[in-house]
Design a protein around this motif. Sequence first.
Motif, PDB file in Angstrom:
ATOM      1  N   TRP A   1       0.851  -1.180   0.000  1.00 17.35           N
ATOM      2  CA  TRP A   1       0.000   0.000   0.000  1.00 17.35           C
ATOM      3  C   TRP A   1       0.891   1.236   0.000  1.00 17.35           C
ATOM      4  O   TRP A   1       1.819   1.344   0.800  1.00 17.35           O
ATOM      5  N   LEU A   2       0.629   2.192  -0.903  1.00 19.35           N
ATOM      6  CA  LEU A   2       1.441   3.399  -0.995  1.00 19.35           C
ATOM      7  C   LEU A   2       0.715   4.641  -0.484  1.00 19.35           C
ATOM      8  O   LEU A   2       1.310   5.721  -0.424  1.00 19.35           O
ATOM      9  N   GLY A   3      -0.552   4.492  -0.113  1.00 22.86           N
ATOM     10  CA  GLY A   3      -1.330   5.628   0.377  1.00 22.86           C
ATOM     11  C   GLY A   3      -1.015   5.952   1.830  1.00 22.86           C
ATOM     12  O   GLY A   3      -0.115   5.369   2.441  1.00 22.86           O
ATOM     13  N   PRO A   4      -1.760   6.881   2.420  1.00 24.82           N
ATOM     14  CA  PRO A   4      -1.532   7.263   3.822  1.00 24.82           C
ATOM     15  C   PRO A   4      -1.738   6.081   4.770  1.00 24.82           C
ATOM     16  O   PRO A   4      -2.584   5.221   4.536  1.00 24.82           O
ATOM     17  N   LEU A   5      -0.969   6.087   5.864  1.00 18.70           N
ATOM     18  CA  LEU A   5      -1.107   5.049   6.880  1.00 18.70           C
ATOM     19  C   LEU A   5      -2.105   5.439   7.958  1.00 18.70           C
ATOM     20  O   LEU A   5      -2.620   4.571   8.674  1.00 18.70           O
ATOM     21  N   HIS A   6      -2.346   6.750   8.101  1.00 18.62           N
ATOM     22  CA  HIS A   6      -3.176   7.227   9.205  1.00 18.62           C
ATOM     23  C   HIS A   6      -4.167   8.286   8.717  1.00 18.62           C
ATOM     24  O   HIS A   6      -3.953   8.941   7.689  1.00 18.62           O
ATOM     25  N   ASP A   7      -5.225   8.455   9.504  1.00 21.24           N
ATOM     26  CA  ASP A   7      -6.130   9.585   9.324  1.00 21.24           C
ATOM     27  C   ASP A   7      -5.715  10.625  10.355  1.00 21.24           C
ATOM     28  O   ASP A   7      -5.966  10.460  11.547  1.00 21.24           O
ATOM     29  N   LYS A   8      -5.063  11.691   9.916  1.00 28.93           N
ATOM     30  CA  LYS A   8      -4.508  12.670  10.845  1.00 28.93           C
ATOM     31  C   LYS A   8      -5.586  13.364  11.678  1.00 28.93           C
ATOM     32  O   LYS A   8      -5.321  13.784  12.810  1.00 28.93           O
ATOM     33  N   ASP A   9      -6.802  13.507  11.145  1.00 23.56           N
ATOM     34  CA  ASP A   9      -7.883  14.133  11.915  1.00 23.56           C
ATOM     35  C   ASP A   9      -8.290  13.259  13.096  1.00 23.56           C
ATOM     36  O   ASP A   9      -8.529  13.760  14.208  1.00 23.56           O
ATOM     37  N   VAL A  10      -8.352  11.955  12.871  1.00 23.50           N
ATOM     38  CA  VAL A  10      -8.694  11.023  13.952  1.00 23.50           C
ATOM     39  C   VAL A  10      -7.594  11.022  15.007  1.00 23.50           C
ATOM     40  O   VAL A  10      -7.857  11.022  16.216  1.00 23.50           O
ATOM     41  N   VAL A  11      -6.345  11.025  14.556  1.00 22.14           N
ATOM     42  CA  VAL A  11      -5.208  11.043  15.485  1.00 22.14           C
ATOM     43  C   VAL A  11      -5.242  12.322  16.328  1.00 22.14           C
ATOM     44  O   VAL A  11      -5.006  12.283  17.544  1.00 22.14           O
ATOM     45  N   LYS A  12      -5.541  13.457  15.687  1.00 26.06           N
ATOM     46  CA  LYS A  12      -5.615  14.724  16.408  1.00 26.06           C
ATOM     47  C   LYS A  12      -6.706  14.695  17.479  1.00 26.06           C
ATOM     48  O   LYS A  12      -6.488  15.135  18.616  1.00 26.06           O
ATOM     49  N   THR A  13      -7.874  14.152  17.121  1.00 25.48           N
ATOM     50  CA  THR A  13      -8.976  14.055  18.081  1.00 25.48           C
ATOM     51  C   THR A  13      -8.608  13.147  19.248  1.00 25.48           C
ATOM     52  O   THR A  13      -8.897  13.456  20.408  1.00 25.48           O
ATOM     53  N   ALA A  14      -7.945  12.030  18.958  1.00 30.57           N
ATOM     54  CA  ALA A  14      -7.524  11.105  20.010  1.00 30.57           C
ATOM     55  C   ALA A  14      -6.546  11.781  20.966  1.00 30.57           C
ATOM     56  O   ALA A  14      -6.627  11.598  22.189  1.00 30.57           O
ATOM     57  N   LEU A  15      -5.617  12.572  20.432  1.00 34.10           N
ATOM     58  CA  LEU A  15      -4.653  13.275  21.279  1.00 34.10           C
ATOM     59  C   LEU A  15      -5.347  14.307  22.173  1.00 34.10           C
ATOM     60  O   LEU A  15      -4.991  14.465  23.349  1.00 34.10           O
ATOM     61  N   GLU A  16      -6.326  14.979  21.612  1.00 35.14           N
ATOM     62  CA  GLU A  16      -7.068  15.974  22.409  1.00 35.14           C
ATOM     63  C   GLU A  16      -7.799  15.309  23.563  1.00 35.14           C
ATOM     64  O   GLU A  16      -7.816  15.833  24.686  1.00 35.14           O
ATOM     65  N   ARG A  17      -8.370  14.144  23.322  1.00 37.90           N
ATOM     66  CA  ARG A  17      -9.091  13.447  24.383  1.00 37.90           C
ATOM     67  C   ARG A  17      -8.131  12.879  25.428  1.00 37.90           C
ATOM     68  O   ARG A  17      -8.435  12.880  26.630  1.00 37.90           O
ATOM     69  N   LEU A  18      -6.991  12.395  24.994  1.00 38.49           N
ATOM     70  CA  LEU A  18      -6.013  11.866  25.939  1.00 38.49           C
ATOM     71  C   LEU A  18      -5.442  12.964  26.828  1.00 38.49           C
ATOM     72  O   LEU A  18      -5.063  12.708  27.980  1.00 38.49           O
TER      73      LEU A  18
END
Length: 234
Positions: free
Chosen positions: A107-124
């Motif tokens: 797979w050559l596309g993105p590995l992550h959804d940066k918006d989801v990661v950002k939301t997870a960091l905010e909640r943590l």
Amino acid sequence: QELALRILLHTIAVSAARYGRTIRPVLSVGMAFYVRVFVEIHNDKRGVNDLSLNIGHVYQSAQCSSFVTLPHGQMGGSKGNVYQSIRLTPSVCPETGSPFKVGGPMWLGPLHDKDVVKTALERLSDSSCKSPNMEWIATQSRLQGLLTSVSEELEVPLYYTLAGLSKTLHCTSPPLKAIQSAIINAGYKVSGYHKEPTAIKTDAPDHVVWDVMRAWAAKNPPKKTPNEESAAAK
């Protein structure tokens, strides 16, 4: 481990495509001695036609750390709406002239959804968050570190390591920040990789990375061992 992640995502993407579905990786990480991916599956028969744009192979030089990733297809034609295959040019490593080893498909596309990661960091970071309840997350600080590193990663496939680059040039390993700064000053982006402390993930072409390393090696030549000095004296 990034190659392992991308091979796994390729398998999932191809399996989903058989049923007219596409994938969207949400989070793909290497942890300890295993990999873990979180993927959304969507009904998207039209998107299946674009699968060749997001999967491909990596061509790794047999004698150095140089590599090239090529998708299986690209958009071409006079209107840019025709799927075409891609050929590797040149067919040998431009740095050493050695043949390429082939890895993949992956797979050559993105590995992550940066918006989801950002939301997870905010909640943590929010101790009052109840979804999820922070009191039940024993690995909160570890997750914050992992997701912070993931949020800073460039969306480009694979990476170099300082050890691999230094081994080819027979020089001492440079400070990571020095190489990163040099690449940035050359007009390119660079980041680390969450599983490899000395990773250099960049959108700079191979020759730029090697130019930076050669400049370091010229200013910091390897010290001669006592045996080499005595041999030179003779």
